[in-house]
Design a protein around this motif. Structure first.
Motif, PDB file in Angstrom:
ATOM      1  N   ARG A 144      -2.281 -70.220  78.004  1.00 47.15           N
ATOM      2  CA  ARG A 144      -1.962 -68.890  78.534  1.00 47.15           C
ATOM      3  C   ARG A 144      -3.169 -68.190  79.138  1.00 47.15           C
ATOM      4  O   ARG A 144      -3.286 -66.959  79.079  1.00 47.15           O
ATOM      5  CB  ARG A 144      -1.303 -68.021  77.456  1.00 47.15           C
ATOM      6  N   ALA A 192       0.659 -62.631  84.134  1.00 44.97           N
ATOM      7  CA  ALA A 192       1.474 -63.841  84.182  1.00 44.97           C
ATOM      8  C   ALA A 192       1.451 -64.526  85.545  1.00 44.97           C
ATOM      9  O   ALA A 192       1.925 -65.650  85.683  1.00 44.97           O
ATOM     10  CB  ALA A 192       2.929 -63.509  83.819  1.00 44.97           C
ATOM     11  N   SER A 199      -5.365 -59.480  78.243  1.00 50.29           N
ATOM     12  CA  SER A 199      -4.646 -60.521  77.522  1.00 50.29           C
ATOM     13  C   SER A 199      -5.277 -60.705  76.153  1.00 50.29           C
ATOM     14  O   SER A 199      -6.330 -60.136  75.849  1.00 50.29           O
ATOM     15  CB  SER A 199      -4.690 -61.845  78.300  1.00 50.29           C
ATOM     16  N   LEU A 255      -2.988 -73.374  81.519  1.00 49.83           N
ATOM     17  CA  LEU A 255      -1.728 -72.638  81.453  1.00 49.83           C
ATOM     18  C   LEU A 255      -1.059 -72.802  80.098  1.00 49.83           C
ATOM     19  O   LEU A 255      -0.401 -71.876  79.611  1.00 49.83           O
ATOM     20  CB  LEU A 255      -0.789 -73.112  82.575  1.00 49.83           C
ATOM     21  N   GLN A 282      -5.197 -67.173  82.622  1.00 47.07           N
ATOM     22  CA  GLN A 282      -4.796 -66.894  84.007  1.00 47.07           C
ATOM     23  C   GLN A 282      -5.834 -67.507  84.953  1.00 47.07           C
ATOM     24  O   GLN A 282      -6.967 -67.052  85.007  1.00 47.07           O
ATOM     25  CB  GLN A 282      -4.700 -65.398  84.272  1.00 47.07           C
TER      26      GLN A 282
END
Length: 568
Positions: free
Chosen positions: A279, A320, A161, A276, A281
């Motif tokens: 973003r 995701a 990410s 979250l 995880q």
């Protein structure tokens, strides 16, 4: 390692005058030997790179044509991320005598002086194309394609990410590249606008800057004092004056301690919500079985079924996916064994990809009970982990001693922290036994040696929605925004957000820009109204100094209107 990949521009960064810097290439080779990935992001065609590099195998991935094409040197495979510029555009350029005109797999190139012809053709043909500049060239690029989006696709293929990436750029088309990274860096010869966007600028120019950055990554993982201090953090709460108090998103552990109940669960859910929003995880390990997963989370296991480690790891493969691993079907004495099997797999994945970014353990006393004979021998090294416990005395001391910050929740948060102090044999904390205010918590920064600080817990989304009428149409009283301007002349106070947007259209440009460039609007939204999400949107507008007052007014008020329209 904190940073697992370096993504960089080519011209003006790794290469100068069409020639790659040999010292920089050697530095990148050393970087790869540490296990990190190296990604080249360039506006050039893939075929043009053969004149710069003898081999592309130094790179794990090449993002070419300004983000339109991915190339994997180890496999010698390429993937187009969009359709090419239409042939009608190429014909129009040839009819106008544009030369030299070069076609890539998706992008069309011409000398910078031909930019006017590119813009005219796009308008006349009614095409949705971007016209951008890259050094001495102008490019016609399909819509939605840029270096940042190309890097996103490369990271997705690598199972990574943006939070594990350092990006390095120099030119006008590198803004999106710097946006898609946790740490954005500009070389010394970069354009001034790019330096403003970057977290820091290297002392050296071009290849020397690459060598400098690589050495900082290899030697210190960018943790050297004075190199870069991350400004963003995960919010724990708000202090007496409305100031935000938080912890770094990487490198620290958080303990939430207090009796079972709505307040403790709400605080953990709020922290999860903020993860979250950024973003990250998370992976939730629910030892008790009372953790309420969000609608966007995947629950593995329940009170009748025990999840398999392979299931958990398969779920985490997709960045995701946010799993909640329920161990409720396992007897408490069997749960440590399951976790001892799961933890090495999680640690291996973190070494490769940096994910999951945070572990949240609900009922940590079941995994590491204080009375267990092998508590010392089996205590793992934790990082980016939140533990939720009722009684800290029930948790093995080697685990408690790894906690950097503890948050006391419930009706008597000070009592919970006093129990923790006793469990780790710290000096007793002399504090009132109640929080003294609704939604108040106590945060103890153990690693820093700071006494507990009374905070107001950030509101969760459901609570923010309940507060919308007050903030949008109610009367905030003294919490409203007052336009004062550079000369300190007071205008009427905006007693809610609707009034703010109305007054924004009435104040003079000098007053508006004074507050905008000082960051007053985002500070008010964040510190007074406690709306971090909206504050971040407005802060991004405040940094765009090139916007005329009329445009920035429209964008700020549009962000407010759009934000609360979505919430409603």
């Amino acid at each position: 390692m904190r940073y697992l990949a370096l993504a960089m521009n080519l011209d003006g960064t790794l290469a100068t005058g069409g020639r790659a810097d040999e010292a920089a290439l050697a530095a990148l080779s050393r970087l790869r030997h540490t296990g990190r990935r190296v990604i080249l992001v360039t506006s050039r065609r893939l075929a043009d790179l053969t004149s710069v590099f003898s081999s592309l195998e130094l790179f794990d991935c090449v993002v070419a044509e300004n983000g339109a094409l991915l190339y994997w040197p180890a496999r010698r495979e390429s993937t187009a991320l969009c359709r090419p510029v239409p042939e009608s555009f190429v014909r129009a350029m040839l009819q106008r005598g544009v030369t030299p005109l070069v076609r890539g797999q998706a992008v069309v190139y011409a000398p910078r002086a031909q930019a006017g012809a590119f813009v005219e053709a796009v308008g006349e043909l009614g095409l949705e194309l971007q016209v951008i500049f890259a050094g001495e060239r102008v490019l016609a690029v399909p819509p939605g394609i840029n270096k940042g989006e190309g890097l996103r696709e490369a990271l997705l293929s690598l199972g990574m990410s943006v939070h594990e990436v350092v990006s390095l750029g120099a030119g006008a088309n590198d803004h999106s590249l710097l946006d898609v990274s946790e740490c954005a860096v500009a070389v010394a010869n970069a354009l001034p606008a790019l330096k403003e966007r970057a977290a820091f600028t290297t002392r050296g120019a071009a290849g020397a800057g690459v060598v400098e950055l690589v050495e900082e990554l290899v030697q210190h993982d960018l943790r050297t004092d004075g190199v870069w201090t991350p400004q963003d953090s995960l919010t724990l709460g708000y202090g007496p004056s409305g100031e935000r108090v938080g912890i770094p998103a990487y490198g620290e552990n958080l303990l939430v301690v207090g009796p079972r109940g709505d307040e403790g669960a709400s605080y953990v859910q709020g922290f999860l919500e903020r993860l979250l929003q950024r973003r990250y995880q998370p992976c939730v390990i629910d030892c008790i079985g009372d953790f309420e997963p969000r609608d966007d989370m995947v629950k593995l296991g329940d009170r009748l079924h025990v999840p398999r480690v392979s299931q958990v790891m398969a779920a985490l493969t997709a960045p995701a996916v946010k799993p909640v691993v329920s161990l409720a079907a396992l007897a408490p004495e069997a749960q440590p064994g399951f976790f001892r099997e799961l933890l090495p797999a999680l640690e291996g994945m973190r070494l490769r990809t940096g994910r999951p970014h945070w572990l949240i353990v609900n009922g940590a006393q079941r995994l590491w009970p204080a009375g267990a004979r092998d508590a010392l021998r089996d205590a793992p090294k934790l990082g980016e982990t939140l533990l939720r416990v009722e009684d800290p005395g029930a948790v093995a001391r080697p685990i408690l001693e790894q906690m950097d910050v503890a948050v006391g929740v419930g009706p008597a948060p000070a009592r919970a922290l006093q129990q923790l102090a006793g469990a780790i044999e710290e000096t007793a904390l002399h504090l009132p036994l109640s929080a003294g205010a609704e939604h108040a918590v106590l945060a103890w920064f153990i690693a820093e040696g700071r006494w507990p600080l009374r905070l107001r817990a950030p509101p969760r989304r459901a609570e923010r929605l309940r507060r919308v009428p007050e903030q949008v149409e109610g009367d905030l009283g003294a919490l409203g925004f007052t336009f004062r301007g550079r000369r300190g002349r007071t205008s009427p106070r905006a007693h809610n957000l609707r009034a703010f947007c109305r007054l924004a259209a009435q104040v003079d440009d000098d007053t508006w820009l004074f507050h905008l460039w000082n960051g007053d609007f985002s500070r008010w939204l964040r510190d007074v109204l406690h709306d971090d999400a909206l504050a971040r949107k407005v802060a991004a507008i405040e940094c765009r100094y090139e916007l005329p007052a009329s445009d920035s007014r429209r964008e700020v008020c549009g962000a407010i209107t759009h934000h609360y329209a979505l919430a409603a």
